[in-house]
Structure formats: C-alpha cells, structure tokens
Design an enzyme around this catalytic site. Structure first.
Site, short mmCIF file in Angstrom:
data_model
loop_
_atom_site.label_atom_id
_atom_site.label_comp_id
_atom_site.label_asym_id
_atom_site.label_seq_id
_atom_site.Cartn_x
_atom_site.Cartn_y
_atom_site.Cartn_z
N ASP A 231 -3.81 -3.96 -6.57
CA ASP A 231 -4.18 -4.30 -5.20
C ASP A 231 -3.00 -5.00 -4.53
O ASP A 231 -2.48 -6.00 -5.04
CB ASP A 231 -5.41 -5.20 -5.21
CG ASP A 231 -5.79 -5.66 -3.81
OD1 ASP A 231 -5.38 -6.77 -3.42
OD2 ASP A 231 -6.48 -4.90 -3.11
N ASP B 64 0.64 -1.78 4.78
CA ASP B 64 0.22 -0.54 5.45
C ASP B 64 -1.15 -0.13 4.90
O ASP B 64 -1.27 0.87 4.19
CB ASP B 64 1.27 0.54 5.21
CG ASP B 64 0.90 1.87 5.83
OD1 ASP B 64 0.07 1.89 6.76
OD2 ASP B 64 1.43 2.91 5.38
N HIS C 295 0.87 -1.18 0.00
CA HIS C 295 0.00 0.00 0.00
C HIS C 295 0.90 1.23 0.00
O HIS C 295 1.03 1.94 0.99
CB HIS C 295 -0.93 0.00 1.21
CG HIS C 295 -1.88 -1.16 1.26
ND1 HIS C 295 -1.48 -2.43 1.56
CD2 HIS C 295 -3.23 -1.22 1.06
CE1 HIS C 295 -2.54 -3.24 1.54
NE2 HIS C 295 -3.60 -2.53 1.23
#
Length: 285
Positions: free
Chosen positions: A142, A168, A41
């Site tokens: 993703d 994260d 992330h």
C-alpha cells in the site's frame, strides 16, 4: 481494487502527469546531490498501447497520439516526447512509459527510487519490468503505508534530503480519496518537510474540488501549486473531463516551466471546451 492503469495509459491525464513529473525530475537532477523518488501507486510501469486493455479504450489516441502528431514546440513537452521515443526504442513501437519508467529514465545512478503497487498482478509485472535496475525497489504494498515506512528516505546511514513523492491513486472511493490523500500528504510532510510532493487528481465537476483546494492550503508545506488541464468543460460527473496535480514544495521556477507548457498541451488535446490553469494556492515565501 479493480482499477487497472493499463486501460488509461497514455490518455490526456497521463500526458499532463508525465510532463510535470519529468519537469520535477529535471529540477531535482540539476544539483549533484543524490535524490529519492517514491511512486505510491505505480502500476506496472510499462504498457502496450496496441494490444490488450489500452487498445480497448483507445484513450491513448486522444492523448499521447494527438501530442505526437502535433509536436508542440515547448521544451517541457519536447522532453516528454523524447522520453516516449526512448521508451519505444527500447521496448517496441507501441510501448508507453508509466511513471516508474520515466523516473528510471530521468534520474541518475546515485539516485534511488521506490515503487509501490497494491494489486498483485500489476505488482508482479512491476517487479519483472525493473528487475535489472539496482536503483529501483519495487514493492507489492500500500503506497500510503509506504510513506510512513520510507520517509524520510535514507541511503544506508545517510539521509537523502532532496526528492519527490508522486501520489497517483485510483479514486475508486470518489471524493473520499481526497481525504485519504490529504492525510497522507500531511504525514509525509511532517516526516520529510523538504521533499516535493505531487498529488494527481481527476476533474469532473470543478465545484466538487473546492473543499480539496481549501484543505490543501492548510498542509504544512512551504508552497502549494496546482497545474490543471481540461480537455472538455468541467460540467459532467460521469466522465473525467480533465485532471490536475497539486505540487507541494515545488522546485524553483517549476511554475514558469509549466506555465509555458500548459497552453500548447490544451491546444493539442482539446476536445471542445477545454482549458488550462496554473495557480498558487499557497505562494512561496
């Protein structure tokens, strides 16, 4: 997904996460063999604290701003502050390094880094910020799905045995995010059992974390360590009072490094009622 890390860049949670991240990177680079890092992330990887989103919240002043003023004499904190200074030397006085920048700064030419960001605008900025670095693969994807695609890591036909996965997530789904992260960690460990996995999490009410702690002990990791920093008492569900990292297969002596760093971090960032905690959920055998 509406979350933008730019609003929170440089806050107390970023400080903790990035001190830990650099300590893990330094442990990985202590050996000459190549390493791999996956940031699931990633955000955009580089931020401005004096303009735009970060300036509106002012959170960085209570995080990295306080730490820069305090200058604690701890090696792990000093390592982080030197990285912030290097980022500003390269990108301007109000620059702040996100985790992709810190990975690029800390890892070596022979290492490889994959960074994933699902939000299109942030992903485009991520790709632009690291377009010139051949070690880094920046993806609009993703991060949980990327763990399935990229683990175990390879460099050509060679499997990379050492490295880090940093997770994260935005926790927009609140407590449900823990279940998604734990499921991803379980699968990641099955695919890459020797990797180090770090999951960042917010702390509002500590009692809400008890199921997470219990489930973490059952993950197929050799060890499970938690490092937590509270800047306020953990008694309000309406704001982030602190944060922590769950570290699976933590490098040797990382607990000693973080054990020395957490008290001065707490002293510098405390808003009243703060605390720090470092403990093994599953001690190494």
């Amino acid at each position: 997904m509406n979350y933008r890390h730019a609003f929170h860049a440089g806050n107390h949670a970023d400080v903790l996460k990035h001190v830990v991240l650099l300590a893990v990177c330094d442990a990985l680079t202590a050996k000459p063999t190549p390493a791999f890092a996956l940031d699931t992330h990633a955000g955009r990887g580089l931020y401005r604290l004096k303009s735009g989103s970060a300036q509106r919240t002012g959170e960085a002043e209570q995080g990295v701003g306080r730490l820069l003023a305090a200058q604690p004499r701890d090696p792990a904190i000093g390592r982080y502050l030197k990285a912030v200074a290097a980022c500003r030397a390269a990108h301007g006085h109000d620059a702040y390094p996100g985790s992709p920048w810190l990975l690029a700064h800390a890892l070596r030419e022979q290492d490889r880094i994959a960074c994933c960001e699902l939000q299109p605008i942030e992903a485009a900025a991520l790709k632009a910020n690291f377009a010139g670095d051949a070690r880094i693969s920046a993806r609009e994807s993703d991060g949980y799905a990327a763990m399935k695609a990229l683990l175990p890591p390879k460099a050509g036909a060679t499997k990379l045995g050492r490295g880090l996965v940093l997770i994260d997530p935005p926790y927009e789904a609140q407590l449900d995010e823990f279940d998604a992260a734990l499921a991803a960690l379980r699968e990641g460990l099955q695919r890459w059992p020797q990797g180090t996995f770090a999951l960042w999490y917010p702390i509002k009410l500590r009692r809400h974390l008890q199921p997470f702690y219990r489930k973490a002990t059952h993950l197929p990791a050799k060890s499970a360590l938690v490092a937590e920093l509270l800047v306020r008492a953990d008694d309000s569900p309406l704001r982030m009072n602190g944060s922590g990292l769950l570290l699976l297969n933590a490098p040797w002596k990382l607990d000693e490094t973080l054990g020395a760093a957490l008290p001065p971090l707490r002293a510098a960032l405390d808003d009243g009622g703060g605390a720090s905690d470092l403990r093994w959920l599953k001690p190494p055998v």
